[in-house]
Design a protein around this motif. Structure first.
Motif, mmCIF file in Angstrom:
data_model
loop_
_atom_site.group_PDB
_atom_site.id
_atom_site.type_symbol
_atom_site.label_atom_id
_atom_site.label_comp_id
_atom_site.label_asym_id
_atom_site.label_seq_id
_atom_site.Cartn_x
_atom_site.Cartn_y
_atom_site.Cartn_z
ATOM 1 N N VAL A 72 -13.433 9.809 3.359
ATOM 2 C CA VAL A 72 -12.100 9.251 3.119
ATOM 3 C C VAL A 72 -12.272 7.933 2.377
ATOM 4 C CG1 VAL A 72 -10.000 8.363 4.178
ATOM 5 C CG2 VAL A 72 -11.184 10.313 5.212
ATOM 6 N N PRO A 73 -11.645 7.751 1.205
ATOM 7 C CA PRO A 73 -11.750 6.471 0.480
ATOM 8 C C PRO A 73 -11.081 5.348 1.270
ATOM 9 C CG PRO A 73 -10.114 7.893 -0.541
ATOM 10 C CD PRO A 73 -10.799 8.728 0.485
ATOM 11 N N ILE A 74 -11.785 4.221 1.408
ATOM 12 C CA ILE A 74 -11.239 3.117 2.201
ATOM 13 C C ILE A 74 -11.153 1.811 1.397
ATOM 14 C CG2 ILE A 74 -11.969 4.084 4.408
ATOM 15 C CD1 ILE A 74 -14.386 2.191 4.326
ATOM 16 N N TYR A 75 -11.960 1.689 0.318
ATOM 17 C CA TYR A 75 -11.965 0.427 -0.431
ATOM 18 C C TYR A 75 -12.514 0.688 -1.829
ATOM 19 C CZ TYR A 75 -11.902 -4.709 -0.644
ATOM 20 O OH TYR A 75 -11.585 -6.017 -0.934
ATOM 21 N N GLU A 76 -12.020 -0.090 -2.807
ATOM 22 C CA GLU A 76 -12.567 0.028 -4.150
ATOM 23 C C GLU A 76 -12.447 -1.293 -4.889
ATOM 24 O OE1 GLU A 76 -10.442 2.962 -6.426
ATOM 25 O OE2 GLU A 76 -8.892 1.533 -7.042
ATOM 26 N N TYR A 77 -13.343 -1.457 -5.861
ATOM 27 C CA TYR A 77 -13.286 -2.610 -6.762
ATOM 28 C C TYR A 77 -13.240 -2.058 -8.175
ATOM 29 C CZ TYR A 77 -14.209 -7.221 -8.715
ATOM 30 O OH TYR A 77 -14.106 -8.412 -9.397
ATOM 31 N N ARG A 78 -12.072 -2.181 -8.815
ATOM 32 C CA ARG A 78 -11.872 -1.736 -10.196
ATOM 33 C C ARG A 78 -11.127 -2.861 -10.904
ATOM 34 N NH1 ARG A 78 -11.334 3.775 -11.981
ATOM 35 N NH2 ARG A 78 -11.065 4.328 -9.771
ATOM 36 N N ASN A 79 -11.920 -3.806 -11.426
ATOM 37 C CA ASN A 79 -11.394 -5.039 -12.034
ATOM 38 C C ASN A 79 -10.850 -6.014 -10.992
ATOM 39 O OD1 ASN A 79 -11.964 -4.101 -14.665
ATOM 40 N ND2 ASN A 79 -10.002 -3.007 -14.733
#
Length: 215
Positions: A72-79
């Protein structure tokens, strides 16, 4: 566990110093895999870049999978940092570095239900003049959350060695005292024997025993 945690924390600090202060140096350090309920847990994920690779666009994706469940996706850094909608909402915090070599996150107020597998996916697109190669890396962290911290083997061995040392010093001190006591007793016994032998000599012989004085 305390000693191991301290050791791993020191290693993590060293890694962060190398990543944050010495931008040309990067050390990959494995994340801790055990946390105590109610504490803050840093999930360490380091993806090193060489000096010539500093110019790059980085995408970081964090996933969580419970035992028997799915990612399950919980966190991301995209810019920019972005916490995704999940059971961790409000409890995740970015803990990475500005140069994006350390892309770690922290779980706040961790619970027993947070045990599971955390996946850190890093995708980099390098900005070269001729081509734009893409590099990907994946880090898996199998985290176990316990109710209370227990003593680890290192601390137990340290305590045992300390007690052994105390026992050894106590025995050594006791032996030294017995040796000194016997030495003093023998000296007193010899002195008493000499005094007894002197008293047993007749008075006329005592005069002969006097040391002559030369003129």
């Amino acid at each position: 566990m305390a000693a191991l945690s301290r050791g791993a924390g020191a290693a993590s600090l060293l890694a962060l110093l190398c990543v944050g202060v010495c931008s040309a140096v990067c050390v990959k350090v494995p994340s801790e895999t055990e946390a105590v309920q109610g504490s803050h847990m840093k999930l360490l994920c380091i993806s090193c870049m060489k000096r010539e690779e500093v110019s790059a666009t980085t995408l970081v994706e964090w996933y969580y999978k419970a035992d028997g469940g799915k990612d399950v996706p919980i966190y991301e850094y995209r810019n920019e940092q972005r916490e995704l909608e999940s059971r961790f909402s409000g409890r995740l915090q970015w803990n990475g570095s500005k140069d994006m070599q350390d892309v770690s996150i922290s779980v706040l107020n961790i619970t027993l239900n947070d045990s599971g597998i955390y996946t850190c996916n890093v995708t980099r697109e390098f900005d070269y003049e001729i081509h734009r190669p893409v590099f990907t890396s994946t880090t898996l962290i199998r985290l176990t959350v316990v109710e209370a911290a227990g003593e680890d083997l290192t601390s137990v061995i340290s305590e045992i060695m300390m007690y052994i040392l105390l026992v050894f010093l106590t025995l050594w001190l006791l032996i030294e005292m017995i040796y000194c006591y016997r030495k003093v007793a023998k000296a007193e016994e010899a002195a008493q024997e000499n005094a007894t032998d002197y008293l047993a000599i007749p008075s006329e012989n005592k005069e002969n025993c006097a040391v002559p004085v030369e003129e």
